[in-house]
Design an enzyme around this catalytic site. Structure first.
Site, PDB file in Angstrom:
ATOM      1  N   ASP A 101      -9.309  -5.100  22.788  1.00  0.00           N
ATOM      2  CA  ASP A 101     -10.289  -4.466  21.902  1.00  0.00           C
ATOM      3  C   ASP A 101     -11.712  -4.840  22.317  1.00  0.00           C
ATOM      4  O   ASP A 101     -11.946  -5.911  22.872  1.00  0.00           O
ATOM      5  CB  ASP A 101     -10.014  -4.913  20.455  1.00  0.00           C
ATOM      6  CG  ASP A 101     -10.655  -3.987  19.441  1.00  0.00           C
ATOM      7  OD1 ASP A 101     -11.162  -2.910  19.830  1.00  0.00           O
ATOM      8  OD2 ASP A 101     -10.660  -4.346  18.247  1.00  0.00           O
ATOM      9  N   HIS A 107     -14.614   1.813  28.338  1.00  0.00           N
ATOM     10  CA  HIS A 107     -13.176   1.951  28.626  1.00  0.00           C
ATOM     11  C   HIS A 107     -12.914   1.837  30.129  1.00  0.00           C
ATOM     12  O   HIS A 107     -11.908   1.276  30.549  1.00  0.00           O
ATOM     13  CB  HIS A 107     -12.657   3.294  28.093  1.00  0.00           C
ATOM     14  CG  HIS A 107     -12.718   3.397  26.599  1.00  0.00           C
ATOM     15  ND1 HIS A 107     -12.261   2.396  25.772  1.00  0.00           N
ATOM     16  CD2 HIS A 107     -13.192   4.375  25.772  1.00  0.00           C
ATOM     17  CE1 HIS A 107     -12.447   2.750  24.504  1.00  0.00           C
ATOM     18  NE2 HIS A 107     -13.015   3.934  24.487  1.00  0.00           N
ATOM     19  N   LEU A 126       6.908  -9.367  37.525  1.00  0.00           N
ATOM     20  CA  LEU A 126       6.304  -9.150  36.207  1.00  0.00           C
ATOM     21  C   LEU A 126       6.687  -7.778  35.643  1.00  0.00           C
ATOM     22  O   LEU A 126       6.620  -6.773  36.351  1.00  0.00           O
ATOM     23  CB  LEU A 126       4.776  -9.206  36.357  1.00  0.00           C
ATOM     24  CG  LEU A 126       3.959  -8.778  35.124  1.00  0.00           C
ATOM     25  CD1 LEU A 126       4.002  -9.855  34.042  1.00  0.00           C
ATOM     26  CD2 LEU A 126       2.502  -8.473  35.501  1.00  0.00           C
ATOM     27  N   ARG A 145      -5.792 -11.073  20.604  1.00  0.00           N
ATOM     28  CA  ARG A 145      -6.672  -9.935  20.330  1.00  0.00           C
ATOM     29  C   ARG A 145      -8.100 -10.328  20.703  1.00  0.00           C
ATOM     30  O   ARG A 145      -8.597 -11.366  20.260  1.00  0.00           O
ATOM     31  CB  ARG A 145      -6.637  -9.504  18.871  1.00  0.00           C
ATOM     32  CG  ARG A 145      -7.497  -8.257  18.657  1.00  0.00           C
ATOM     33  CD  ARG A 145      -7.412  -7.683  17.280  1.00  0.00           C
ATOM     34  NE  ARG A 145      -8.135  -6.411  17.240  1.00  0.00           N
ATOM     35  CZ  ARG A 145      -7.754  -5.335  16.578  1.00  0.00           C
ATOM     36  NH1 ARG A 145      -6.658  -5.353  15.864  1.00  0.00           N
ATOM     37  NH2 ARG A 145      -8.470  -4.224  16.617  1.00  0.00           N
ATOM     38  N   ARG A 178      -6.917  -8.762  13.133  1.00  0.00           N
ATOM     39  CA  ARG A 178      -5.824  -7.953  12.579  1.00  0.00           C
ATOM     40  C   ARG A 178      -4.924  -7.477  13.704  1.00  0.00           C
ATOM     41  O   ARG A 178      -5.298  -7.518  14.876  1.00  0.00           O
ATOM     42  CB  ARG A 178      -6.364  -6.767  11.768  1.00  0.00           C
ATOM     43  CG  ARG A 178      -7.323  -5.878  12.534  1.00  0.00           C
ATOM     44  CD  ARG A 178      -7.849  -4.710  11.676  1.00  0.00           C
ATOM     45  NE  ARG A 178      -8.910  -4.013  12.393  1.00  0.00           N
ATOM     46  CZ  ARG A 178     -10.209  -4.263  12.237  1.00  0.00           C
ATOM     47  NH1 ARG A 178     -10.617  -5.158  11.382  1.00  0.00           N
ATOM     48  NH2 ARG A 178     -11.114  -3.601  12.948  1.00  0.00           N
ATOM     49  N   GLU A 222       2.688 -16.618  18.231  1.00  0.00           N
ATOM     50  CA  GLU A 222       1.465 -17.397  18.032  1.00  0.00           C
ATOM     51  C   GLU A 222       0.297 -16.438  18.248  1.00  0.00           C
ATOM     52  O   GLU A 222       0.241 -15.735  19.260  1.00  0.00           O
ATOM     53  CB  GLU A 222       1.393 -18.545  19.050  1.00  0.00           C
ATOM     54  CG  GLU A 222       2.489 -19.572  18.882  1.00  0.00           C
ATOM     55  CD  GLU A 222       2.384 -20.343  17.564  1.00  0.00           C
ATOM     56  OE1 GLU A 222       1.254 -20.548  17.086  1.00  0.00           O
ATOM     57  OE2 GLU A 222       3.440 -20.731  17.025  1.00  0.00           O
TER      58      GLU A 222
HETATM   59  C1  IPE Z   1      -6.387  -1.437  18.423  1.00  0.00           C
HETATM   60  O1  IPE Z   1      -7.757  -1.345  18.485  1.00  0.00           O
HETATM   61  C2  IPE Z   1      -5.741  -0.480  19.380  1.00  0.00           C
HETATM   62  C3  IPE Z   1      -5.912  -0.780  20.804  1.00  0.00           C
HETATM   63  C4  IPE Z   1      -6.497  -1.814  21.313  1.00  0.00           C
HETATM   64  C5  IPE Z   1      -5.323   0.181  21.689  1.00  0.00           C
HETATM   65  P1  IPE Z   1      -8.599  -0.411  17.497  1.00  0.00           P
HETATM   66  O2  IPE Z   1     -10.013  -0.598  17.858  1.00  0.00           O
HETATM   67  O3  IPE Z   1      -8.070   0.971  17.529  1.00  0.00           O
HETATM   68  O4  IPE Z   1      -8.257  -1.046  16.084  1.00  0.00           O
HETATM   69  P2  IPE Z   1      -9.051  -1.000  14.702  1.00  0.00           P
HETATM   70  O5  IPE Z   1      -9.356   0.435  14.420  1.00  0.00           O
HETATM   71  O6  IPE Z   1     -10.296  -1.785  14.903  1.00  0.00           O
HETATM   72  O7  IPE Z   1      -8.124  -1.634  13.723  1.00  0.00           O
HETATM   73  C1  IPE Z   2     -10.355  -0.901  22.663  1.00  0.00           C
HETATM   74  O1  IPE Z   2     -11.723  -0.776  22.557  1.00  0.00           O
HETATM   75  C2  IPE Z   2      -9.722   0.251  23.377  1.00  0.00           C
HETATM   76  C3  IPE Z   2      -8.963   1.138  22.501  1.00  0.00           C
HETATM   77  C4  IPE Z   2      -8.806   1.015  21.216  1.00  0.00           C
HETATM   78  C5  IPE Z   2      -8.348   2.269  23.119  1.00  0.00           C
HETATM   79  P1  IPE Z   2     -12.424   0.018  21.381  1.00  0.00           P
HETATM   80  O2  IPE Z   2     -12.719   1.406  21.850  1.00  0.00           O
HETATM   81  O3  IPE Z   2     -11.657  -0.050  20.126  1.00  0.00           O
HETATM   82  O4  IPE Z   2     -13.769  -0.790  21.261  1.00  0.00           O
HETATM   83  P2  IPE Z   2     -14.595  -1.114  19.945  1.00  0.00           P
HETATM   84  O5  IPE Z   2     -13.648  -1.757  18.980  1.00  0.00           O
HETATM   85  O6  IPE Z   2     -15.127   0.188  19.434  1.00  0.00           O
HETATM   86  O7  IPE Z   2     -15.662  -2.038  20.418  1.00  0.00           O
HETATM   87 MG    MG Z   3     -11.703  -1.320  18.559  1.00  0.00          MG
END
Ligand code: IPE
Ligand code: IPE
Ligand code: MG
Length: 253
Positions: free
Chosen positions: A24, A41, A135, A192, A198, A211
Protein backbone atom coordinates in the site's frame (compact mmCIF):
# COMPACT_ATOMS: atom_id res chain seq x y z
CA UNK A 1 12.37 6.97 6.90
CA UNK A 2 13.32 3.44 7.96
CA UNK A 3 16.84 3.02 9.38
CA UNK A 4 18.42 -0.42 9.11
CA UNK A 5 20.06 -1.91 12.16
CA UNK A 6 22.69 -4.59 11.92
CA UNK A 7 21.24 -7.87 13.07
CA UNK A 8 22.64 -11.19 12.00
CA UNK A 9 19.86 -13.29 13.46
CA UNK A 10 18.11 -13.77 10.10
CA UNK A 11 20.07 -16.84 9.17
CA UNK A 12 20.47 -18.08 12.72
CA UNK A 13 16.77 -18.65 13.42
CA UNK A 14 14.13 -20.32 11.25
CA UNK A 15 12.70 -18.13 8.53
CA UNK A 16 8.96 -17.91 8.07
CA UNK A 17 7.81 -20.08 5.19
CA UNK A 18 5.21 -17.67 3.92
CA UNK A 19 5.23 -13.88 3.95
CA UNK A 20 2.22 -11.96 2.61
CA UNK A 21 2.43 -8.25 1.83
CA UNK A 22 -0.29 -5.64 1.44
CA UNK A 23 1.59 -3.32 -0.90
CA UNK A 24 0.00 0.00 0.00
CA UNK A 25 0.99 3.63 -0.50
CA UNK A 26 1.74 3.92 -4.22
CA UNK A 27 -0.71 6.78 -4.63
CA UNK A 28 0.71 8.77 -1.72
CA UNK A 29 4.25 8.14 -2.98
CA UNK A 30 3.28 9.74 -6.29
CA UNK A 31 1.32 12.58 -4.69
CA UNK A 32 4.27 13.55 -2.49
CA UNK A 33 6.29 13.97 -5.67
CA UNK A 34 3.51 15.77 -7.58
CA UNK A 35 3.28 12.88 -9.99
CA UNK A 36 0.15 11.11 -11.29
CA UNK A 37 -0.99 8.12 -9.18
CA UNK A 38 -0.12 5.67 -11.94
CA UNK A 39 3.54 6.69 -11.70
CA UNK A 40 3.36 5.51 -8.08
CA UNK A 41 2.01 2.18 -9.27
CA UNK A 42 4.83 1.94 -11.81
CA UNK A 43 7.41 2.53 -9.07
CA UNK A 44 5.55 0.01 -6.91
CA UNK A 45 6.00 -2.58 -9.65
CA UNK A 46 9.73 -1.85 -9.80
CA UNK A 47 9.88 -2.53 -6.08
CA UNK A 48 8.08 -5.84 -6.53
CA UNK A 49 11.08 -6.93 -8.62
CA UNK A 50 13.55 -5.95 -5.87
CA UNK A 51 11.57 -7.69 -3.15
CA UNK A 52 11.07 -10.85 -5.23
CA UNK A 53 14.80 -11.04 -5.99
CA UNK A 54 15.50 -10.73 -2.28
CA UNK A 55 12.90 -13.37 -1.38
CA UNK A 56 14.72 -15.72 -3.76
CA UNK A 57 18.09 -14.82 -2.22
CA UNK A 58 16.94 -15.58 1.32
CA UNK A 59 15.27 -18.81 0.10
CA UNK A 60 11.75 -17.92 1.18
CA UNK A 61 9.22 -20.59 0.18
CA UNK A 62 6.08 -18.46 -0.38
CA UNK A 63 5.58 -14.76 -1.05
CA UNK A 64 2.02 -13.50 -1.55
CA UNK A 65 1.55 -9.96 -2.85
CA UNK A 66 -1.78 -8.14 -2.69
CA UNK A 67 -1.86 -6.41 -6.06
CA UNK A 68 -5.56 -5.71 -6.72
CA UNK A 69 -8.50 -6.16 -4.38
CA UNK A 70 -12.13 -6.87 -5.25
CA UNK A 71 -12.82 -3.34 -3.93
CA UNK A 72 -10.21 -1.65 -6.15
CA UNK A 73 -12.70 -1.72 -9.08
CA UNK A 74 -14.26 1.35 -7.46
CA UNK A 75 -11.27 3.52 -8.45
CA UNK A 76 -11.35 5.69 -11.60
CA UNK A 77 -11.43 3.59 -14.76
CA UNK A 78 -8.08 4.90 -15.99
CA UNK A 79 -6.38 3.82 -12.73
CA UNK A 80 -8.08 0.40 -12.79
CA UNK A 81 -6.97 -0.09 -16.39
CA UNK A 82 -3.40 0.81 -15.49
CA UNK A 83 -3.36 -1.47 -12.44
CA UNK A 84 -4.63 -4.37 -14.53
CA UNK A 85 -2.02 -3.69 -17.21
CA UNK A 86 0.80 -3.88 -14.65
CA UNK A 87 0.92 -7.69 -14.48
CA UNK A 88 1.30 -7.75 -18.28
CA UNK A 89 4.14 -5.18 -18.16
CA UNK A 90 5.76 -6.80 -15.13
CA UNK A 91 5.73 -10.31 -16.55
CA UNK A 92 6.65 -9.04 -20.02
CA UNK A 93 10.01 -7.86 -18.70
CA UNK A 94 10.51 -10.08 -15.64
CA UNK A 95 9.29 -13.54 -16.63
CA UNK A 96 12.65 -14.75 -18.08
CA UNK A 97 14.33 -13.86 -14.79
CA UNK A 98 11.57 -15.57 -12.78
CA UNK A 99 12.04 -18.70 -14.87
CA UNK A 100 15.80 -18.51 -14.47
CA UNK A 101 15.45 -18.04 -10.69
CA UNK A 102 13.29 -21.17 -10.39
CA UNK A 103 10.22 -19.16 -9.22
CA UNK A 104 6.71 -20.63 -9.47
CA UNK A 105 4.07 -18.01 -10.34
CA UNK A 106 0.54 -18.45 -8.98
CA UNK A 107 -2.50 -16.28 -8.40
CA UNK A 108 -5.41 -16.10 -6.04
CA UNK A 109 -8.55 -14.11 -6.78
CA UNK A 110 -11.31 -14.11 -9.37
CA UNK A 111 -9.32 -14.58 -12.54
CA UNK A 112 -12.36 -14.69 -14.83
CA UNK A 113 -13.21 -10.99 -14.36
CA UNK A 114 -9.75 -9.77 -15.38
CA UNK A 115 -9.11 -8.32 -18.85
CA UNK A 116 -8.04 -10.85 -21.47
CA UNK A 117 -4.47 -9.50 -21.81
CA UNK A 118 -3.94 -9.77 -18.03
CA UNK A 119 -5.25 -13.34 -17.96
CA UNK A 120 -3.07 -14.27 -20.92
CA UNK A 121 0.14 -12.84 -19.43
CA UNK A 122 -0.48 -14.42 -16.03
CA UNK A 123 -1.53 -17.78 -17.50
CA UNK A 124 1.64 -17.88 -19.62
CA UNK A 125 3.74 -17.15 -16.54
CA UNK A 126 1.97 -19.86 -14.53
CA UNK A 127 2.39 -22.40 -17.34
CA UNK A 128 6.05 -21.61 -17.92
CA UNK A 129 6.96 -21.78 -14.23
CA UNK A 130 4.73 -24.70 -13.16
CA UNK A 131 7.64 -27.16 -13.03
CA UNK A 132 9.94 -24.89 -11.04
CA UNK A 133 10.76 -25.75 -7.45
CA UNK A 134 11.93 -22.53 -5.78
CA UNK A 135 9.98 -19.57 -4.40
CA UNK A 136 6.21 -19.67 -4.97
CA UNK A 137 5.21 -16.12 -5.89
CA UNK A 138 1.49 -15.60 -5.47
CA UNK A 139 -0.25 -12.52 -6.86
CA UNK A 140 -3.55 -11.70 -5.21
CA UNK A 141 -5.31 -10.25 -8.24
CA UNK A 142 -8.95 -9.30 -7.99
CA UNK A 143 -8.77 -11.01 -4.62
CA UNK A 144 -11.14 -10.50 -1.70
CA UNK A 145 -11.21 -12.59 1.46
CA UNK A 146 -14.99 -12.44 1.75
CA UNK A 147 -15.49 -13.54 -1.86
CA UNK A 148 -13.07 -16.38 -1.25
CA UNK A 149 -15.01 -17.53 1.82
CA UNK A 150 -18.39 -17.28 0.10
CA UNK A 151 -17.01 -19.22 -2.88
CA UNK A 152 -15.73 -21.91 -0.52
CA UNK A 153 -19.09 -22.18 1.25
CA UNK A 154 -20.92 -22.50 -2.08
CA UNK A 155 -18.61 -25.29 -3.20
CA UNK A 156 -18.99 -27.08 0.10
CA UNK A 157 -22.78 -26.95 -0.12
CA UNK A 158 -22.59 -28.32 -3.67
CA UNK A 159 -20.31 -31.16 -2.52
CA UNK A 160 -22.59 -32.01 0.41
CA UNK A 161 -25.55 -32.10 -1.98
CA UNK A 162 -23.60 -34.27 -4.42
CA UNK A 163 -22.71 -36.61 -1.55
CA UNK A 164 -18.93 -36.11 -1.92
CA UNK A 165 -18.63 -34.21 1.37
CA UNK A 166 -20.07 -35.35 4.68
CA UNK A 167 -21.18 -32.23 6.54
CA UNK A 168 -20.24 -33.83 9.88
CA UNK A 169 -16.66 -34.37 8.76
CA UNK A 170 -16.20 -30.68 7.95
CA UNK A 171 -13.45 -29.13 10.06
CA UNK A 172 -10.90 -26.38 9.75
CA UNK A 173 -8.57 -28.51 7.70
CA UNK A 174 -11.31 -29.60 5.24
CA UNK A 175 -12.32 -25.94 5.02
CA UNK A 176 -8.73 -25.04 4.01
CA UNK A 177 -9.10 -27.34 1.02
CA UNK A 178 -11.87 -25.16 -0.41
CA UNK A 179 -9.84 -21.97 -0.32
CA UNK A 180 -7.77 -20.46 -3.11
CA UNK A 181 -4.71 -20.95 -0.91
CA UNK A 182 -5.30 -24.69 -0.49
CA UNK A 183 -1.80 -25.66 -1.61
CA UNK A 184 0.07 -23.27 0.67
CA UNK A 185 0.68 -22.79 4.37
CA UNK A 186 -0.98 -19.86 6.15
CA UNK A 187 1.32 -16.81 6.19
CA UNK A 188 3.35 -16.58 9.37
CA UNK A 189 3.86 -12.89 8.59
CA UNK A 190 1.54 -10.31 7.06
CA UNK A 191 3.15 -6.95 6.35
CA UNK A 192 1.22 -3.82 5.42
CA UNK A 193 3.09 -0.76 4.24
CA UNK A 194 2.08 2.93 4.26
CA UNK A 195 0.97 3.22 7.88
CA UNK A 196 -2.56 1.87 7.50
CA UNK A 197 -3.64 -0.55 10.23
CA UNK A 198 -6.12 -2.85 8.57
CA UNK A 199 -6.37 -6.00 6.48
CA UNK A 200 -8.63 -4.58 3.74
CA UNK A 201 -10.22 -7.96 2.99
CA UNK A 202 -6.89 -9.79 2.66
CA UNK A 203 -6.55 -13.48 3.65
CA UNK A 204 -9.25 -13.23 6.34
CA UNK A 205 -9.30 -16.92 7.23
CA UNK A 206 -5.59 -17.51 6.73
CA UNK A 207 -4.57 -14.53 8.90
CA UNK A 208 -6.03 -16.09 12.07
CA UNK A 209 -2.62 -16.60 13.67
CA UNK A 210 -0.39 -14.54 11.40
CA UNK A 211 2.02 -12.13 13.01
CA UNK A 212 1.07 -8.66 11.77
CA UNK A 213 3.57 -5.94 10.88
CA UNK A 214 2.65 -2.37 9.97
CA UNK A 215 5.32 -0.25 8.35
CA UNK A 216 5.07 3.48 7.72
CA UNK A 217 7.12 3.19 4.55
CA UNK A 218 5.23 3.70 1.30
CA UNK A 219 5.40 0.57 -0.86
CA UNK A 220 7.69 1.90 -3.64
CA UNK A 221 10.28 2.69 -0.94
CA UNK A 222 9.92 -0.47 1.13
CA UNK A 223 13.44 -1.88 1.06
CA UNK A 224 14.97 -5.32 1.36
CA UNK A 225 16.72 -4.05 4.53
CA UNK A 226 13.38 -3.23 6.10
CA UNK A 227 12.00 -6.62 5.09
CA UNK A 228 14.97 -8.27 6.78
CA UNK A 229 14.42 -6.14 9.87
CA UNK A 230 10.75 -7.22 10.05
CA UNK A 231 11.72 -10.86 9.59
CA UNK A 232 14.18 -10.53 12.42
CA UNK A 233 11.43 -8.97 14.60
CA UNK A 234 9.20 -11.91 13.66
CA UNK A 235 11.92 -14.31 14.74
CA UNK A 236 11.88 -12.72 18.19
CA UNK A 237 8.12 -12.85 18.65
CA UNK A 238 6.54 -15.53 20.75
CA UNK A 239 3.76 -17.41 18.97
CA UNK A 240 1.47 -19.15 21.43
CA UNK A 241 -1.56 -20.23 19.32
CA UNK A 242 -3.75 -20.01 22.40
CA UNK A 243 -1.41 -22.06 24.59
CA UNK A 244 1.29 -21.09 27.08
CA UNK A 245 5.02 -20.49 26.84
CA UNK A 246 7.12 -23.46 27.72
CA UNK A 247 8.42 -21.77 30.90
CA UNK A 248 4.87 -21.00 32.08
CA UNK A 249 3.69 -24.61 31.71
CA UNK A 250 3.15 -26.25 35.11
CA UNK A 251 5.05 -29.47 35.75
CA UNK A 252 2.45 -32.14 35.27
CA UNK A 253 3.06 -35.84 35.34
C1 IPE B 1 -5.38 -2.75 -0.17
O1 IPE B 1 -5.07 -1.41 -0.33
C2 IPE B 1 -5.36 -3.46 -1.49
C3 IPE B 1 -4.05 -3.61 -2.12
C4 IPE B 1 -2.91 -3.27 -1.63
C5 IPE B 1 -4.07 -4.26 -3.40
P1 IPE B 1 -6.19 -0.29 -0.50
O2 IPE B 1 -5.48 0.99 -0.62
O3 IPE B 1 -7.11 -0.65 -1.60
O4 IPE B 1 -6.98 -0.41 0.87
P2 IPE B 1 -7.89 0.65 1.65
O5 IPE B 1 -8.89 1.17 0.67
O6 IPE B 1 -6.98 1.73 2.11
O7 IPE B 1 -8.48 -0.13 2.78
C1 IPE C 1 -1.52 0.32 -3.30
O1 IPE C 1 -1.36 1.68 -3.38
C2 IPE C 1 -1.81 -0.31 -4.62
C3 IPE C 1 -3.18 -0.77 -4.77
C4 IPE C 1 -4.13 -0.68 -3.89
C5 IPE C 1 -3.52 -1.37 -6.03
P1 IPE C 1 -2.58 2.69 -3.32
O2 IPE C 1 -2.98 3.04 -4.72
O3 IPE C 1 -3.68 2.19 -2.48
O4 IPE C 1 -1.88 3.93 -2.65
P2 IPE C 1 -2.51 4.97 -1.62
O5 IPE C 1 -3.09 4.17 -0.49
O6 IPE C 1 -3.56 5.74 -2.36
O7 IPE C 1 -1.35 5.80 -1.21
MG1 MG D 1 -4.12 2.41 -0.52
Amino acid sequence: MFKATKDKSLTERPLPEHIAIIMDGNGRYAKLRSMPRIKGHYEGMQNVKRIVRHAVDIKLKYLTLYAFSTENWSRPKSEVNYLLKLPTDFLGSFLPELIEKNVIVKTIGDFSALPKHTRKAVQTAMDKTADNTGLTLVFALNYGGRDELIGAVKEMIADVQAGTLDRNSLNSSTFDDYLMTKDMPDPEMIIRTSGEYRLSNFLLWQASYSELFFSHTLWPEFSTEELDELISQYQKRERRFGGLNEEDEPDED
